[in-house]
Design a protein around this motif. Structure first.
Motif, PDB file in Angstrom:
ATOM      1  N   VAL A  83      38.639  34.745  44.174  1.00 52.85           N
ATOM      2  CA  VAL A  83      38.458  34.171  42.717  1.00 52.85           C
ATOM      3  C   VAL A  83      37.127  34.677  42.554  1.00 52.85           C
ATOM      4  O   VAL A  83      37.047  34.399  41.310  1.00 52.85           O
ATOM      5  N   ALA A  84      36.311  35.264  43.660  1.00 55.92           N
ATOM      6  CA  ALA A  84      35.271  35.998  42.813  1.00 55.92           C
ATOM      7  C   ALA A  84      35.746  37.294  41.619  1.00 55.92           C
ATOM      8  O   ALA A  84      35.243  37.732  40.722  1.00 55.92           O
ATOM      9  N   HIS A  85      37.031  38.331  41.725  1.00 54.71           N
ATOM     10  CA  HIS A  85      37.646  39.595  41.503  1.00 54.71           C
ATOM     11  C   HIS A  85      38.524  38.504  40.187  1.00 54.71           C
ATOM     12  O   HIS A  85      38.010  39.358  39.008  1.00 54.71           O
ATOM     13  N   HIS A  86      38.671  37.321  40.525  1.00 57.99           N
ATOM     14  CA  HIS A  86      39.360  37.231  39.438  1.00 57.99           C
ATOM     15  C   HIS A  86      38.019  36.532  38.351  1.00 57.99           C
ATOM     16  O   HIS A  86      38.917  36.933  37.101  1.00 57.99           O
ATOM     17  N   TYR A  87      37.323  36.317  38.729  1.00 60.28           N
ATOM     18  CA  TYR A  87      36.356  35.811  37.378  1.00 60.28           C
ATOM     19  C   TYR A  87      35.673  36.927  37.300  1.00 60.28           C
ATOM     20  O   TYR A  87      35.582  37.031  35.371  1.00 60.28           O
ATOM     21  N   THR A  88      35.430  37.874  37.044  1.00 61.74           N
ATOM     22  CA  THR A  88      34.495  38.717  37.027  1.00 61.74           C
ATOM     23  C   THR A  88      35.860  40.038  35.863  1.00 61.74           C
ATOM     24  O   THR A  88      35.467  40.072  34.873  1.00 61.74           O
ATOM     25  N   ALA A 130      40.497  52.475  45.150  1.00 61.60           N
ATOM     26  CA  ALA A 130      39.326  51.858  45.894  1.00 61.60           C
ATOM     27  C   ALA A 130      39.181  50.485  45.213  1.00 61.60           C
ATOM     28  O   ALA A 130      38.979  49.454  46.349  1.00 61.60           O
ATOM     29  N   TYR A 131      38.705  50.388  44.039  1.00 58.01           N
ATOM     30  CA  TYR A 131      38.938  49.085  43.621  1.00 58.01           C
ATOM     31  C   TYR A 131      40.291  47.966  43.613  1.00 58.01           C
ATOM     32  O   TYR A 131      40.434  46.714  44.037  1.00 58.01           O
ATOM     33  N   ALA A 132      41.357  48.814  43.216  1.00 50.35           N
ATOM     34  CA  ALA A 132      42.325  47.599  43.205  1.00 50.35           C
ATOM     35  C   ALA A 132      42.981  47.891  44.801  1.00 50.35           C
ATOM     36  O   ALA A 132      43.479  46.558  45.290  1.00 50.35           O
ATOM     37  N   ALA A 133      42.758  48.768  45.815  1.00 52.17           N
ATOM     38  CA  ALA A 133      42.729  48.274  47.307  1.00 52.17           C
ATOM     39  C   ALA A 133      41.532  47.351  48.094  1.00 52.17           C
ATOM     40  O   ALA A 133      41.954  45.986  48.746  1.00 52.17           O
ATOM     41  N   ARG A 134      41.060  46.692  46.887  1.00 51.98           N
ATOM     42  CA  ARG A 134      39.857  45.604  47.663  1.00 51.98           C
ATOM     43  C   ARG A 134      40.510  44.239  46.679  1.00 51.98           C
ATOM     44  O   ARG A 134      40.054  43.815  47.207  1.00 51.98           O
ATOM     45  N   VAL A 135      40.986  44.334  46.015  1.00 48.28           N
ATOM     46  CA  VAL A 135      41.436  43.270  45.505  1.00 48.28           C
ATOM     47  C   VAL A 135      43.090  43.165  46.377  1.00 48.28           C
ATOM     48  O   VAL A 135      42.819  41.831  46.190  1.00 48.28           O
ATOM     49  N   ARG A 136      43.388  44.106  46.440  1.00 48.96           N
ATOM     50  CA  ARG A 136      44.728  43.258  47.699  1.00 48.96           C
ATOM     51  C   ARG A 136      43.891  42.612  48.712  1.00 48.96           C
ATOM     52  O   ARG A 136      44.644  42.089  49.251  1.00 48.96           O
ATOM     53  N   GLU A 137      43.197  43.076  49.147  1.00 50.82           N
ATOM     54  CA  GLU A 137      43.019  43.016  50.267  1.00 50.82           C
ATOM     55  C   GLU A 137      42.223  41.354  50.364  1.00 50.82           C
ATOM     56  O   GLU A 137      43.062  40.542  51.050  1.00 50.82           O
ATOM     57  N   GLU A 173      47.589  44.519  38.412  1.00 49.57           N
ATOM     58  CA  GLU A 173      49.024  44.650  39.390  1.00 49.57           C
ATOM     59  C   GLU A 173      47.656  44.624  40.376  1.00 49.57           C
ATOM     60  O   GLU A 173      48.759  43.522  41.268  1.00 49.57           O
ATOM     61  N   ALA A 174      47.681  44.696  41.045  1.00 49.34           N
ATOM     62  CA  ALA A 174      46.859  44.178  42.298  1.00 49.34           C
ATOM     63  C   ALA A 174      46.528  42.649  42.163  1.00 49.34           C
ATOM     64  O   ALA A 174      46.756  42.091  43.416  1.00 49.34           O
ATOM     65  N   LEU A 175      46.010  42.867  41.759  1.00 50.85           N
ATOM     66  CA  LEU A 175      45.434  41.452  41.470  1.00 50.85           C
ATOM     67  C   LEU A 175      46.340  39.899  40.970  1.00 50.85           C
ATOM     68  O   LEU A 175      46.352  38.732  41.141  1.00 50.85           O
ATOM     69  N   GLU A 176      47.410  40.874  39.807  1.00 46.80           N
ATOM     70  CA  GLU A 176      48.913  39.626  39.952  1.00 46.80           C
ATOM     71  C   GLU A 176      49.170  39.994  41.023  1.00 46.80           C
ATOM     72  O   GLU A 176      50.615  38.404  40.868  1.00 46.80           O
ATOM     73  N   SER A 177      49.441  40.727  41.297  1.00 45.76           N
ATOM     74  CA  SER A 177      51.056  41.081  42.076  1.00 45.76           C
ATOM     75  C   SER A 177      50.625  39.824  43.556  1.00 45.76           C
ATOM     76  O   SER A 177      51.900  39.255  44.083  1.00 45.76           O
ATOM     77  N   GLY A 178      49.833  39.552  44.062  1.00 45.86           N
ATOM     78  CA  GLY A 178      49.311  38.375  45.185  1.00 45.86           C
ATOM     79  C   GLY A 178      49.164  37.099  44.556  1.00 45.86           C
ATOM     80  O   GLY A 178      49.532  36.039  45.615  1.00 45.86           O
ATOM     81  N   ALA A 179      49.370  36.912  42.815  1.00 42.14           N
ATOM     82  CA  ALA A 179      48.822  35.543  42.771  1.00 42.14           C
ATOM     83  C   ALA A 179      49.337  34.378  43.173  1.00 42.14           C
ATOM     84  O   ALA A 179      49.710  33.329  43.124  1.00 42.14           O
ATOM     85  N   GLY A 180      50.773  34.747  43.444  1.00 38.79           N
ATOM     86  CA  GLY A 180      52.334  33.897  43.062  1.00 38.79           C
ATOM     87  C   GLY A 180      52.143  33.556  44.805  1.00 38.79           C
ATOM     88  O   GLY A 180      51.979  31.975  45.017  1.00 38.79           O
TER      89      GLY A 180
END
Length: 215
Positions: free
Chosen positions: A120-125, A103-110, A50-57
């Motif tokens: 990109v680092a989170h996207h890749y992993t 903590a993980y989701a918050a870092r992705v969102r940040e 949700e954190a990764l994809e809500s910010g994708a747009g």
């Protein structure tokens, strides 16, 4: 000179192995845990994606992160179908993130909001891992808990929009190699990859504490 995709893979290898060899994952894949543990893990994934994809747009037009935003990778809809299957239609009512997941989701969102290279680092992993090791999890889940092959319960691991994962991963690595950042920023991205694996491992550890195998 070493390519950036090789640099990332080598630099994060240790953390990657630690995540893959977590006790929780070993117990889950070994069939020693019930479907409830699998459902709980799937819930945690929902928060991360949700954190990764809500910010994708917002990032689609970004020169660094934009080329990586590929709708065929998006997992949120598949996760929600899996959770409906695992937890029932009211799954959202019982959804809760472990502190490690928060903590993980918050870092992705940040990263999604402030640092395209970190995103990109989170996207890749996440996505390259899903296309690779994720297929082992799908196979075990189908066998262990009797899910329909590539059906509800394991849709998260099914990439209908990626008919040739090997070719896709090759093109993804080419994108990494051509990323438009300087060497210092590349080092920062590598560091964030390591952090992503560590955050993921912390989630596994927390799940392991929640589902200890009775001695």
């Amino acid at each position: 000179m070493e390519s950036f995709s090789s640099l990332i893979r080598i630099a994060s290898h240790e953390q990657h192995m630690e995540a893959e060899t977590s006790t929780f994952m070993g117990d889950l894949l070994g069939g020693r845990l019930g479907v409830d543990a699998y459902a709980r893990y799937t819930e945690q994934l929902w928060f991360v994606y949700e954190a990764l994809e809500s910010g994708a747009g917002r990032l689609a037009a970004d020169p660094v992160a934009g080329p990586f935003i590929r709708p065929e990778l998006f997992r949120l809809t598949a996760l929600e179908r899996d959770l409906t299957h695992l937890r029932g239609p009211e799954w959202r009512a019982g959804l809760s993130a472990l502190p490690a997941t928060q903590a993980y989701a918050a870092r992705v969102r940040e990263c999604a909001e402030r640092w395209p290279g970190g995103y990109v680092a989170h996207h890749y992993t996440r996505y390259l891992g899903d296309l690779s090791g994720g297929q082992i999890i799908r196979d075990r889940a189908e066998k262990t808990w009797g899910f329909t092959r590539k059906g509800d319960g394991v849709r998260f691991y099914v990439f209908d929009g990626v008919p040739n994962p090997a070719a896709f991963k090759r093109s993804y690595r080419q994108l990494l190699d051509g990323i438009g950042v300087d060497d210092l920023e590349k080092q920062r991205i590598v560091g964030e990859c390591k952090r992503a694996f560590a955050l993921n491992t912390a989630v596994f550890r927390a799940l392991g504490d929640e589902f200890p195998l009775s001695a």
